[in-house]
Design an enzyme around this catalytic site. Structure first.
Site, PDB file in Angstrom:
ATOM      1  CB  ILE A  11      -0.968  -0.002   1.199  1.00 55.84           C
ATOM      2  CG1 ILE A  11      -1.838  -1.268   1.168  1.00 55.84           C
ATOM      3  CG2 ILE A  11      -1.851   1.247   1.168  1.00 55.84           C
ATOM      4  CD1 ILE A  11      -2.697  -1.478   2.400  1.00 55.84           C
ATOM      5  CG  PHE A  79       1.614   3.217   4.655  1.00 48.05           C
ATOM      6  CD1 PHE A  79       0.374   2.858   4.146  1.00 48.05           C
ATOM      7  CD2 PHE A  79       2.095   4.491   4.375  1.00 48.05           C
ATOM      8  CE1 PHE A  79      -0.360   3.748   3.383  1.00 48.05           C
ATOM      9  CE2 PHE A  79       1.371   5.381   3.614  1.00 48.05           C
ATOM     10  CZ  PHE A  79       0.136   5.008   3.109  1.00 48.05           C
ATOM     11  CB  THR A 132      -6.375  -3.900   9.414  1.00 49.36           C
ATOM     12  OG1 THR A 132      -7.199  -4.982   8.988  1.00 49.36           O
ATOM     13  CG2 THR A 132      -5.865  -4.236  10.815  1.00 49.36           C
ATOM     14  CG  ASP A 133     -11.392  -5.077   7.640  1.00 45.58           C
ATOM     15  OD1 ASP A 133     -10.276  -5.631   7.755  1.00 45.58           O
ATOM     16  OD2 ASP A 133     -12.207  -5.388   6.740  1.00 45.58           O
ATOM     17  CD  GLU A 134      -7.224  -8.981   8.777  1.00 47.62           C
ATOM     18  OE1 GLU A 134      -6.781  -9.851   9.536  1.00 47.62           O
ATOM     19  OE2 GLU A 134      -6.902  -8.883   7.585  1.00 47.62           O
ATOM     20  CE1 TYR A 158      -1.579  -6.809  10.229  1.00 50.92           C
ATOM     21  CE2 TYR A 158      -3.777  -7.683   9.785  1.00 50.92           C
ATOM     22  CZ  TYR A 158      -2.823  -6.686   9.620  1.00 50.92           C
ATOM     23  OH  TYR A 158      -3.115  -5.578   8.864  1.00 50.92           O
ATOM     24  CE  LYS A 162      -2.125  -2.218  11.551  1.00 50.20           C
ATOM     25  NZ  LYS A 162      -1.077  -1.294  11.012  1.00 50.20           N
ATOM     26  CG  ASN A 188      -5.957  -2.072   0.536  1.00 53.39           C
ATOM     27  OD1 ASN A 188      -5.349  -1.039   0.306  1.00 53.39           O
ATOM     28  ND2 ASN A 188      -6.922  -2.116   1.448  1.00 53.39           N
ATOM     29  CE1 TYR A 215      -4.391 -21.080   3.150  1.00 54.21           C
ATOM     30  CE2 TYR A 215      -5.068 -19.208   4.489  1.00 54.21           C
ATOM     31  CZ  TYR A 215      -4.091 -19.902   3.802  1.00 54.21           C
ATOM     32  OH  TYR A 215      -2.804 -19.412   3.780  1.00 54.21           O
ATOM     33  CG  ASP A 289     -10.283 -22.692   7.604  1.00 55.73           C
ATOM     34  OD1 ASP A 289      -9.682 -21.758   7.024  1.00 55.73           O
ATOM     35  OD2 ASP A 289     -11.462 -22.601   8.013  1.00 55.73           O
ATOM     36  N   PRO A 291      -5.915 -21.559  11.274  1.00 53.59           N
ATOM     37  CG  PRO A 291      -4.071 -22.197  12.554  1.00 53.59           C
ATOM     38  CD  PRO A 291      -4.457 -21.730  11.193  1.00 53.59           C
TER      39      PRO A 291
HETATM   40  P1  NAD Z   1       3.235  -4.819   3.498  1.00 49.98           P
HETATM   41  O1  NAD Z   1       3.567  -5.978   4.374  1.00 49.98           O
HETATM   42  O2  NAD Z   1       3.134  -5.021   2.023  1.00 49.98           O
HETATM   43  O3  NAD Z   1       4.303  -3.651   3.722  1.00 49.98           O
HETATM   44  C1  NAD Z   1       4.784  -3.298   4.986  1.00 49.98           C
HETATM   45  C2  NAD Z   1       6.025  -2.430   4.789  1.00 49.98           C
HETATM   46  O4  NAD Z   1       6.488  -2.031   6.089  1.00 49.98           O
HETATM   47  C3  NAD Z   1       7.177  -3.170   4.102  1.00 49.98           C
HETATM   48  O5  NAD Z   1       7.735  -2.351   3.103  1.00 49.98           O
HETATM   49  C4  NAD Z   1       8.173  -3.405   5.238  1.00 49.98           C
HETATM   50  O6  NAD Z   1       9.528  -3.432   4.797  1.00 49.98           O
HETATM   51  C5  NAD Z   1       7.890  -2.217   6.134  1.00 49.98           C
HETATM   52  N1  NAD Z   1       8.249  -2.483   7.537  1.00 49.98           N
HETATM   53  C6  NAD Z   1       7.972  -3.585   8.286  1.00 49.98           C
HETATM   54  N2  NAD Z   1       8.466  -3.450   9.520  1.00 49.98           N
HETATM   55  C7  NAD Z   1       9.043  -2.222   9.576  1.00 49.98           C
HETATM   56  C8  NAD Z   1       9.715  -1.498  10.597  1.00 49.98           C
HETATM   57  N3  NAD Z   1       9.891  -2.021  11.813  1.00 49.98           N
HETATM   58  N4  NAD Z   1      10.163  -0.256  10.316  1.00 49.98           N
HETATM   59  C9  NAD Z   1      10.004   0.274   9.081  1.00 49.98           C
HETATM   60  N5  NAD Z   1       9.399  -0.376   8.060  1.00 49.98           N
HETATM   61  C10 NAD Z   1       8.922  -1.607   8.322  1.00 49.98           C
HETATM   62  O7  NAD Z   1       1.891  -4.228   4.083  1.00 49.98           O
HETATM   63  P2  NAD Z   1       0.718  -3.462   3.326  1.00 49.98           P
HETATM   64  O8  NAD Z   1      -0.250  -4.453   2.813  1.00 49.98           O
HETATM   65  O9  NAD Z   1       1.295  -2.450   2.416  1.00 49.98           O
HETATM   66  O10 NAD Z   1       0.031  -2.739   4.567  1.00 49.98           O
HETATM   67  C11 NAD Z   1       0.427  -1.436   4.981  1.00 49.98           C
HETATM   68  C12 NAD Z   1      -0.359  -1.050   6.207  1.00 49.98           C
HETATM   69  O11 NAD Z   1      -1.756  -1.095   5.903  1.00 49.98           O
HETATM   70  C13 NAD Z   1      -0.167  -2.007   7.386  1.00 49.98           C
HETATM   71  O12 NAD Z   1      -0.113  -1.248   8.562  1.00 49.98           O
HETATM   72  C14 NAD Z   1      -1.402  -2.889   7.369  1.00 49.98           C
HETATM   73  O13 NAD Z   1      -1.730  -3.313   8.673  1.00 49.98           O
HETATM   74  C15 NAD Z   1      -2.437  -1.933   6.824  1.00 49.98           C
HETATM   75  N6  NAD Z   1      -3.555  -2.546   6.077  1.00 49.98           N
HETATM   76  C16 NAD Z   1      -3.309  -3.438   5.062  1.00 49.98           C
HETATM   77  C17 NAD Z   1      -4.390  -3.967   4.345  1.00 49.98           C
HETATM   78  C18 NAD Z   1      -4.178  -4.926   3.188  1.00 49.98           C
HETATM   79  O14 NAD Z   1      -5.159  -5.470   2.666  1.00 49.98           O
HETATM   80  N7  NAD Z   1      -2.961  -5.147   2.732  1.00 49.98           N
HETATM   81  C19 NAD Z   1      -5.694  -3.596   4.666  1.00 49.98           C
HETATM   82  C20 NAD Z   1      -5.898  -2.686   5.713  1.00 49.98           C
HETATM   83  C21 NAD Z   1      -4.819  -2.157   6.398  1.00 49.98           C
HETATM   84  P1  TYD Z   2      -5.131 -12.749   2.922  1.00 51.28           P
HETATM   85  O1  TYD Z   2      -4.873 -12.238   1.551  1.00 51.28           O
HETATM   86  O2  TYD Z   2      -4.026 -13.445   3.653  1.00 51.28           O
HETATM   87  O3  TYD Z   2      -5.712 -11.529   3.768  1.00 51.28           O
HETATM   88  P2  TYD Z   2      -6.398 -11.532   5.262  1.00 51.28           P
HETATM   89  O4  TYD Z   2      -6.081 -12.800   5.954  1.00 51.28           O
HETATM   90  O5  TYD Z   2      -5.731 -10.364   5.880  1.00 51.28           O
HETATM   91  O6  TYD Z   2      -7.870 -11.336   5.026  1.00 51.28           O
HETATM   92  O7  TYD Z   2      -6.346 -13.757   2.842  1.00 51.28           O
HETATM   93  C1  TYD Z   2      -7.596 -13.359   2.310  1.00 51.28           C
HETATM   94  C2  TYD Z   2      -8.547 -14.507   2.504  1.00 51.28           C
HETATM   95  O8  TYD Z   2      -8.126 -15.591   1.673  1.00 51.28           O
HETATM   96  C3  TYD Z   2      -8.539 -15.052   3.932  1.00 51.28           C
HETATM   97  O9  TYD Z   2      -9.882 -15.432   4.265  1.00 51.28           O
HETATM   98  C4  TYD Z   2      -7.653 -16.275   3.850  1.00 51.28           C
HETATM   99  C5  TYD Z   2      -7.850 -16.768   2.441  1.00 51.28           C
HETATM  100  N1  TYD Z   2      -6.683 -17.423   1.817  1.00 51.28           N
HETATM  101  C6  TYD Z   2      -6.849 -18.657   1.170  1.00 51.28           C
HETATM  102  O10 TYD Z   2      -7.958 -19.221   1.109  1.00 51.28           O
HETATM  103  N2  TYD Z   2      -5.747 -19.243   0.607  1.00 51.28           N
HETATM  104  C7  TYD Z   2      -4.502 -18.672   0.658  1.00 51.28           C
HETATM  105  O11 TYD Z   2      -3.515 -19.272   0.152  1.00 51.28           O
HETATM  106  C8  TYD Z   2      -4.352 -17.392   1.301  1.00 51.28           C
HETATM  107  C9  TYD Z   2      -3.016 -16.709   1.380  1.00 51.28           C
HETATM  108  C10 TYD Z   2      -5.472 -16.804   1.865  1.00 51.28           C
END
Ligand code: NAD
Ligand code: TYD
Length: 358
Positions: A11, A79, A132-134, A158, A162, A188, A215, A289, A291
């Protein structure tokens, strides 16, 4: 200028690219470059004077203080996090360290910097915490979508980490007056998404002729948002959000995982048919699945829509087409990721017996 953390991740990298495409304000990007940080995603701006990349840890107070003093940002967007639920199940330690302890150190450094600002800059300063919504836990089928007043009920290491960081951010507002904003976004998808997460994993595995792991029964529901819509929401919150407030971000797009996987397979059948004439969906494999797997997430996005006038630009149909096309158009990015730590992770996660075919 603004300082962001974690800007080499999925992101964050999209945020950097969109920011620089829309304005000339300098963005300082601090990232530790863990397995999830990928400078390839930032190739197009790595020599751009408006983008300053700094490798470092949000938990390194000395480094953060030095950056704040040197660059005097008007805002910090956080982020940086460990973000993959399955990794948090295998080893929660890094999640506690970065998401909780790291956020605490970041907040402390920012509080020190903010306290020294003149009254105008102090008033204008923002710390935007990307969450996150989680944190809200799991919904039953009949439950209304998450709104900002829902109780936090995180279920995975996780989401618990958060949630803890969100609480710290909230406390720094209520106790010290730090002008914070928190956003809680749904899942996302889009360009530069690391292929350990569902959608990119399915695309990459499908093209390599591998199994597409689903899963459990595949009926878990997530609320998917195109990453660039998340970035536009963050820009809106940064510009117009009320300090101390939280904003849920989502695209009103709930889908079962199995439906997502079929949609991706159908698009690949259309864009890059298998050479043997068979369907990609034949590669779907049901595996054990996760856990504690949360059954359903859904975001009620009315607050950000009504108070800040934000709306997503993409539908799921348009966003997922763009995403699948992006992965087809960027085989080098994918190959680079595949040749790194990602491969070790996949080997460990799917071959230990925990996630073998159910
Ligand atoms: P990502 O895992 O792709 O990227 C995380 C980045 O943070 C990486 O570039 C990593 O090198 C950096 N990082 C990790 N630990 C660090 C540290 N200690 N100091 C500095 N940098 C560090 O994650 P993402 O999917 O881009 O998510 C970004 C943020 O958005 C996160 O906080 C996540 O919780 C939140 N978020 C993600 C989603 C999603 O669907 N991906 C949805 C909602 C919220
Ligand atoms: P993921 O992309 O890991 O995001 P999050 O767990 O944060 O929602 O997973 C999205 C959904 O897909 C989640 O319900 C777990 C499922 N999933 C699978 O079914 N197979 C897979 O290999 C992965 C990585 C996720």
């Amino acid at each position: 200028m603004i300082l962001i953390t974690g800007g080499a991740g999925f992101i964050g990298a999209n945020f950097v690219l969109d920011w620089l495409a829309g304005c000339d304000e300098v963005i300082v990007n601090l990232d530790k470059l863990t397995y999830a940080g990928n400078l390839d995603s930032l190739k197009s701006v790595i020599n751009d004077k408006r983008h300053v990349f700094v490798q470092g840890d949000i938990g390194d107070s000395h480094r953060i203080k030095q950056l704040l003093t040197q660059y005097q940002p008007r805002a910090v967007v956080n982020f940086a996090a460990e973000s993959h639920v399955d990794r948090s199940i295998h080893g929660p330690g890094d999640f506690i360290q970065t998401n909780i302890v790291g956020t605490f150190h970041l907040l402390e450094s920012i509080r020190g910097y903010w306290n020294e600002l003149n009254s105008g800059s102090k008033r204008e300063f923002r710390f935007l915490h990307v969450s996150t919504d989680e944190v809200y836990g799991s919904l039953a089928q009949e439950d209304p979508a998450f709104c900002e007043t829902n109780a936090y009920q995180p279920n995975s290491p996780y989401s618990a980490s958060k949630a803890a960081s969100d609480h710290l951010v909230r406390a720094y507002h209520h106790t010290y007056g730090l002008p914070v904003l928190t956003t809680n976004c749904s899942n996302n998808y889009g360009p530069f998404h690391f292929p350990e997460k569902l959608i990119p994993l399915i695309i990459v595995n499908a093209l390599s002729g591998k199994a597409l792991p689903v899963y459990g029964d595949g009926q878990q529901i997530r609320d998917w948002l195109y990453v660039k819509d998340h970035c536009s929401a963050l820009r809106q919150v940064l510009a117009y959000g009320q300090p101390g407030e939280t904003y849920n971000i989502g695209g009103w797009n709930e889908q079962a995982n199995l439906d997502i996987v079929h949609t991706v397979c159908n698009l690949l059948d259309e864009f890059r048919p298998r050479t043997d004439g068979r369907k990609y969906s034949e590669q779907i494999t049901f595996v054990t699945d996760r856990p504690g797997h949360d059954r359903r997430y859904a975001i009620d996005a009315r607050k950000i829509e009504q108070e800040l006038g934000w709306k997503p630009a993409e539908t799921f149909a348009s966003g997922i087409r763009k995403t699948v096309q992006w992965y087809l158009d960027n085989p080098e990015w994918v190959a680079n990721v595949q040749s790194g730590a990602y491969r070790d992770w996949v080997a460990k996660h799917y071959a230990t017996g925990e996630n073998n075919d159910a």
